[in-house]
Design a protein around this motif. Structure first.
Motif, PDB file in Angstrom:
ATOM      1  N   THR B 111       3.987 -12.304 -74.719  1.00 15.94           N
ATOM      2  CA  THR B 111       5.226 -12.018 -75.451  1.00 15.94           C
ATOM      3  C   THR B 111       5.431 -13.045 -76.559  1.00 15.94           C
ATOM      4  OG1 THR B 111       6.508 -13.390 -73.933  1.00 15.94           O
ATOM      5  CG2 THR B 111       6.358 -11.046 -73.406  1.00 15.94           C
ATOM      6  N   ARG B 112       6.298 -12.708 -77.499  1.00 16.70           N
ATOM      7  CA  ARG B 112       6.655 -13.646 -78.561  1.00 16.70           C
ATOM      8  C   ARG B 112       7.343 -14.869 -77.942  1.00 16.70           C
ATOM      9  NH1 ARG B 112       3.515 -11.517 -82.487  1.00 16.70           N
ATOM     10  NH2 ARG B 112       4.450  -9.768 -83.593  1.00 16.70           N
ATOM     11  N   GLU B 113       8.119 -14.641 -76.880  1.00 22.83           N
ATOM     12  CA  GLU B 113       8.818 -15.736 -76.208  1.00 22.83           C
ATOM     13  C   GLU B 113       7.813 -16.764 -75.679  1.00 22.83           C
ATOM     14  OE1 GLU B 113      11.114 -14.514 -72.822  1.00 22.83           O
ATOM     15  OE2 GLU B 113      12.604 -16.071 -73.175  1.00 22.83           O
ATOM     16  N   ASN B 114       6.738 -16.243 -75.080  1.00 22.91           N
ATOM     17  CA  ASN B 114       5.703 -17.146 -74.562  1.00 22.91           C
ATOM     18  C   ASN B 114       5.017 -17.893 -75.694  1.00 22.91           C
ATOM     19  OD1 ASN B 114       4.010 -18.229 -72.441  1.00 22.91           O
ATOM     20  ND2 ASN B 114       2.382 -17.005 -73.352  1.00 22.91           N
ATOM     21  N   GLU B 115       4.811 -17.204 -76.812  1.00 23.76           N
ATOM     22  CA  GLU B 115       4.208 -17.831 -77.997  1.00 23.76           C
ATOM     23  C   GLU B 115       5.041 -19.041 -78.429  1.00 23.76           C
ATOM     24  OE1 GLU B 115       1.466 -17.122 -80.021  1.00 23.76           O
ATOM     25  OE2 GLU B 115       2.112 -18.766 -81.325  1.00 23.76           O
ATOM     26  N   ILE B 116       6.353 -18.876 -78.458  1.00 20.76           N
ATOM     27  CA  ILE B 116       7.257 -19.952 -78.899  1.00 20.76           C
ATOM     28  C   ILE B 116       7.252 -21.095 -77.878  1.00 20.76           C
ATOM     29  CG2 ILE B 116       9.677 -20.532 -79.432  1.00 20.76           C
ATOM     30  CD1 ILE B 116       8.696 -18.487 -81.422  1.00 20.76           C
ATOM     31  N   ILE B 117       7.405 -20.741 -76.593  1.00 24.87           N
ATOM     32  CA  ILE B 117       7.491 -21.771 -75.548  1.00 24.87           C
ATOM     33  C   ILE B 117       6.179 -22.558 -75.467  1.00 24.87           C
ATOM     34  CG2 ILE B 117       7.657 -22.112 -73.025  1.00 24.87           C
ATOM     35  CD1 ILE B 117      10.333 -21.512 -74.377  1.00 24.87           C
ATOM     36  N   SER B 118       5.064 -21.846 -75.548  1.00 22.03           N
ATOM     37  CA  SER B 118       3.758 -22.498 -75.472  1.00 22.03           C
ATOM     38  C   SER B 118       3.576 -23.475 -76.633  1.00 22.03           C
ATOM     39  CB  SER B 118       2.677 -21.414 -75.483  1.00 22.03           C
ATOM     40  OG  SER B 118       1.426 -21.988 -75.636  1.00 22.03           O
ATOM     41  N   THR B 119       3.962 -23.045 -77.835  1.00 20.76           N
ATOM     42  CA  THR B 119       3.829 -23.931 -79.009  1.00 20.76           C
ATOM     43  C   THR B 119       4.718 -25.161 -78.846  1.00 20.76           C
ATOM     44  OG1 THR B 119       3.425 -21.981 -80.370  1.00 20.76           O
ATOM     45  CG2 THR B 119       3.943 -24.012 -81.531  1.00 20.76           C
ATOM     46  N   LEU B 120       5.959 -24.941 -78.400  1.00 20.60           N
ATOM     47  CA  LEU B 120       6.866 -26.084 -78.191  1.00 20.60           C
ATOM     48  C   LEU B 120       6.271 -27.051 -77.161  1.00 20.60           C
ATOM     49  CD1 LEU B 120      10.400 -24.368 -77.993  1.00 20.60           C
ATOM     50  CD2 LEU B 120       9.580 -25.902 -79.777  1.00 20.60           C
TER      51      LEU B 120
END
Lengths: 253, 228
Positions: B111-120
């Motif tokens: 998900t896009r949410e995982n993309e953001i959390i993983s990058t953070l």
């Protein structure tokens, strides 16, 4: 070796070269972080969740970073301080650096990887070999990351907030279980047969450490779930690791 | 396509562009540094030797890099994986760190949410390592005896077992049936062939394959029962 080479390897110009690259990577991390944060806010993600992810990742990373610092100290005796600092801050991996440095020093004709045997030419050759051998992750990322992810995610992409997980999510969890199993299995194998098949004379410290760490994690999970102390989640992994590592000190092996 | 989707698409396109640019820049710097240092020292790398010895030293790491790329890129998403391959220390830090963050906020893979959390998560982890190492290097003289004391040596030698013990508990309790088979098979393999302990990173592949295979069977069963 010229007796001053180790001092030269820790001189101001070398610090500036290595420090410049470390600073570049730090800026890259900040840029990616700010972009991700803004994107999260823009798509309506909960700021508390994002803050939790940052806090938990920061606390999670402290202990492994101390382990990595030990790697810098260990290599500084033969390669000076700045180069191991660079390598282990950027791209390198703790298990990789020592092995490759050792193999590269042998290839460069040194009797051993040590400060007393090091020459300036051997150092620059070793440094190039260490860099050249580990660049493939980055090269593959540059060439294939976009296509690879597009292929994997193209059909099953979900919107933020979508609750139902597809098999992709289950597969990633399973992959991680496989990864942990391989490492735990290797500790057991090392204990049972590390000093000869079924002699049970190998090191049992990693097993004891993993067990203490798992028990501590169970305790923190209980506090979080049964006593509603949700804040412990932010530090539970780091604290469990610390207790596991203290067990290693207590065992003293 | 609404504004949010358009924004996300632009974000992803730019992430790939930025990721490629900074990866290439880091690559040039890392390969250039030995030459720059060589110029300072007045001794350039022996390129002939590097070419002759490259495969014998580097082959195992080339294979390992391919495996890491194939396995960890989907786990980390685009931003996270570009950063992780630049900052390194994947198995002993970045992967478990990102997985932990993802679980804490309940993000789903892909998900896009995982993309953001993983990058953070990866960016934070990278910055913490850079900070700890910078402080450690600045304080090297007083820290050296503490960090290298024989009393503390076992603690630092067992960071990874401590990490996998804690993470293992967290994941195994979610699906102990799924975890049992790879753990049992890997244990038997490592006991019968202890020489494999030097290739544990590679053994992650068959172990993960077994776990994913079993998870697939379970998923199909649940699908037939209408539970997913």
């Amino acid at each position: 070796m010229d007796g001053s080479v180790l001092a030269q390897l820790s001189s101001a110009p070398i610090y500036m070269i290595c420090g410049g690259i470390v600073a570049f990577v730090a800026v890259v991390c900040v840029v990616f972080m700010v972009r991700a944060w803004r994107a999260g806010v823009a798509i309506g993600m909960d700021r508390t969740k994002m803050k939790r992810a940052v806090t938990a990742s920061a606390s999670f990373s402290v202990l492994p970073s101390l382990g990595i610092l030990l790697g810098v100290i260990a290599l500084s005796g033969s390669l000076g301080v700045p180069w191991p600092w660079l390598r282990l801050s950027v791209i390198g991996a703790l298990h990789y650096e020592t092995q490759v440095a050792d193999a590269a020093s042998e290839a460069a004709g040194l009797p051993e990887l040590s400060g007393s045997a090091m020459t300036a030419e051997a150092f620059s050759t070793i440094a190039l070999l260490m860099s050249a051998c580990i660049v493939w992750g980055m090269i593959l990322s540059v060439l294939f990351n976009k296509k690879y992810l597009h292929r994997l995610q193209g059909q099953g992409e979900k919107k933020p907030g979508e609750k139902k997980g597809g098999f992709g999510d289950i597969a990633m969890g399973a992959m991680f279980i496989g990864m942990v199993s391989a490492y735990l299995g290797s500790y057991l194998g090392d204990f049972a047969s590390g000093e000869g098949l079924f002699t049970f004379r190998g090191s049992w410290t990693p097993l004891a450490v993993a067990a203490v760490s798992a028990l501590a994690m169970a305790g923190f999970t209980w506090l979080s779930e049964k006593k509603n102390l949700r804040w412990v989640d932010n530090f539970s992994i780091a604290a469990s690791m610390l207790l596991g590592m203290l067990a290693a000190v207590a065992v003293g092996r | 396509m609404d504004n949010r989707e358009a924004y996300l698409d632009r974000y992803m396109r730019n992430t790939h562009l930025l990721g490629r640019i900074v990866s290439l820049a880091a690559l040039v710097m890392l390969l250039g540094a030995p030459f720059l240092i060589g110029a300072v020292l007045g001794a350039m790398p022996d390129l002939g030797l590097v070419c002759r010895k490259y495969l014998s030293i580097g082959l195992v790491w080339i294979i390992s890099s391919v495996v890491e790329f194939l396995v960890y890129t989907p786990m980390l998403g685009a931003g996270g994986s570009y950063l992780a391959f630049i900052t390194g220390n994947l198995i002993n830090m970045k992967i478990p760190c990102a997985i932990n963050a993802k679980d804490m906020v309940g993000a789903k893979s892909g998900t896009r949410e995982n993309e953001i959390i993983s990058t953070l998560s990866i960016a934070t982890s990278g910055l913490v390592t850079i900070l700890v190492l910078a402080v450690g290097v600045a304080l090297l003289t007083p820290l050296r005896p503490v960090m290298q004391s024989p009393r503390l040596a076992p603690a630092f030698a067992n960071v990874v077992p401590a990490l996998f013990g804690a993470m293992g508990y967290k994941y195994y309790r979610q699906n102990i049936r799924l975890a049992a088979a790879p753990l049992l098979i890997m244990s038997i393999l490592f006991i019968l062939a202890p020489g494999l302990t030097g290739s544990t990173g590679t053994m992650v592949i068959p172990s993960g394959g077994i776990a994913i295979g079993l998870a697939w069977l379970e998923y199909r069963k649940h699908q037939k029962e209408g539970r997913v």
